[in-house]
Write a protein that holds these residues in place. Sequence first.
Motif, PDB file in Angstrom:
ATOM      1  N   HIS A 116       0.840  -1.194   0.000  1.00 41.37           N
ATOM      2  CA  HIS A 116       0.000   0.000   0.000  1.00 41.37           C
ATOM      3  C   HIS A 116       0.875   1.245   0.000  1.00 41.37           C
ATOM      4  CE1 HIS A 116      -3.712  -2.142   0.467  1.00 41.37           C
ATOM      5  NE2 HIS A 116      -3.317  -2.717   1.571  1.00 41.37           N
ATOM      6  N   GLY A 117       2.026   1.190  -0.657  1.00 42.85           N
ATOM      7  CA  GLY A 117       2.936   2.327  -0.691  1.00 42.85           C
ATOM      8  C   GLY A 117       2.263   3.570  -1.237  1.00 42.85           C
ATOM      9  N   THR A 118       2.676   4.745  -0.755  1.00 46.71           N
ATOM     10  CA  THR A 118       2.054   5.997  -1.180  1.00 46.71           C
ATOM     11  C   THR A 118       3.053   7.049  -1.630  1.00 46.71           C
ATOM     12  OG1 THR A 118       2.113   6.891   1.059  1.00 46.71           O
ATOM     13  CG2 THR A 118       0.124   5.708   0.418  1.00 46.71           C
ATOM     14  N   VAL A 119       4.356   6.811  -1.452  1.00 49.44           N
ATOM     15  CA  VAL A 119       5.359   7.830  -1.714  1.00 49.44           C
ATOM     16  C   VAL A 119       6.099   7.536  -3.007  1.00 49.44           C
ATOM     17  CG1 VAL A 119       7.508   8.836  -0.853  1.00 49.44           C
ATOM     18  CG2 VAL A 119       5.651   8.365   0.711  1.00 49.44           C
ATOM     19  N   ALA A 120       6.202   8.552  -3.864  1.00 51.65           N
ATOM     20  CA  ALA A 120       6.978   8.410  -5.092  1.00 51.65           C
ATOM     21  C   ALA A 120       8.455   8.377  -4.732  1.00 51.65           C
ATOM     22  CB  ALA A 120       6.680   9.557  -6.050  1.00 51.65           C
ATOM     23  N   GLN A 121       9.163   7.396  -5.282  1.00 51.12           N
ATOM     24  CA  GLN A 121      10.592   7.244  -5.043  1.00 51.12           C
ATOM     25  C   GLN A 121      11.303   7.188  -6.387  1.00 51.12           C
ATOM     26  OE1 GLN A 121      11.634   4.210  -2.073  1.00 51.12           O
ATOM     27  NE2 GLN A 121       9.448   3.918  -1.743  1.00 51.12           N
ATOM     28  N   GLU A 122      12.565   7.610  -6.392  1.00 46.71           N
ATOM     29  CA  GLU A 122      13.329   7.591  -7.630  1.00 46.71           C
ATOM     30  C   GLU A 122      13.737   6.167  -7.986  1.00 46.71           C
ATOM     31  OE1 GLU A 122      17.389   9.476  -9.472  1.00 46.71           O
ATOM     32  OE2 GLU A 122      16.365  10.551  -7.866  1.00 46.71           O
ATOM     33  N   THR A 123      13.519   5.818  -9.238  1.00 45.69           N
ATOM     34  CA  THR A 123      13.890   4.481  -9.716  1.00 45.69           C
ATOM     35  C   THR A 123      15.307   4.516 -10.283  1.00 45.69           C
ATOM     36  OG1 THR A 123      12.993   4.899 -11.912  1.00 45.69           O
ATOM     37  CG2 THR A 123      11.481   3.948 -10.290  1.00 45.69           C
ATOM     38  N   VAL A 124      15.835   3.352 -10.641  1.00 47.22           N
ATOM     39  CA  VAL A 124      17.196   3.272 -11.164  1.00 47.22           C
ATOM     40  C   VAL A 124      17.371   4.059 -12.463  1.00 47.22           C
ATOM     41  CG1 VAL A 124      17.809   1.093 -10.070  1.00 47.22           C
ATOM     42  CG2 VAL A 124      16.704   1.070 -12.295  1.00 47.22           C
ATOM     43  N   ASP A 125      16.290   4.268 -13.220  1.00 49.54           N
ATOM     44  CA  ASP A 125      16.397   5.034 -14.465  1.00 49.54           C
ATOM     45  C   ASP A 125      16.086   6.518 -14.260  1.00 49.54           C
ATOM     46  OD1 ASP A 125      13.690   4.767 -14.048  1.00 49.54           O
ATOM     47  OD2 ASP A 125      13.252   3.879 -15.991  1.00 49.54           O
ATOM     48  N   GLY A 126      16.000   6.960 -12.988  1.00 51.51           N
ATOM     49  CA  GLY A 126      15.813   8.376 -12.686  1.00 51.51           C
ATOM     50  C   GLY A 126      14.374   8.852 -12.673  1.00 51.51           C
ATOM     51  N   GLU A 127      13.448   7.975 -12.942  1.00 53.75           N
ATOM     52  CA  GLU A 127      12.026   8.332 -12.906  1.00 53.75           C
ATOM     53  C   GLU A 127      11.517   8.256 -11.466  1.00 53.75           C
ATOM     54  OE1 GLU A 127      10.221   9.247 -15.699  1.00 53.75           O
ATOM     55  OE2 GLU A 127      12.179   9.176 -16.682  1.00 53.75           O
TER      56      GLU A 127
END
Length: 110
Positions: A12-23
């Motif tokens: 149920h995650g709610t926080v945007a986090q940076e992915t390995v491709d910078g998105e």
Amino acid sequence: RAKQATACDAHHGTVAQETVDGEAEVFQCDQVIQPGALAAVVCHHCDGSEEPKLWTFCPDPLCLDSKPSGSRGLPAYPAKLPLEAGTKITRSEYNAIKEVGLDVGAPAKQ
């Protein structure tokens, strides 16, 4: 270690986090923590509740940082995750934890 099969609370995650491709994307874990597997467990009073809630996460920073619904006020995870007294881990489990950028330490003193 997990006593029974349980879904990681980061589903149920709610926080945007940076992915390995910078998105940036909201991370929502789809793993089921199997009985006997290592799990990060946090007992915390959240959202003004009188009763503490037990949060169960995969030992992975993406899961620990996911801030699932209802987890407002959940403390940041420590630099070294304390092991429950008597818990032993294998070298491969330790290496897997280190590979994701975490570390484990001795149990907290009572």
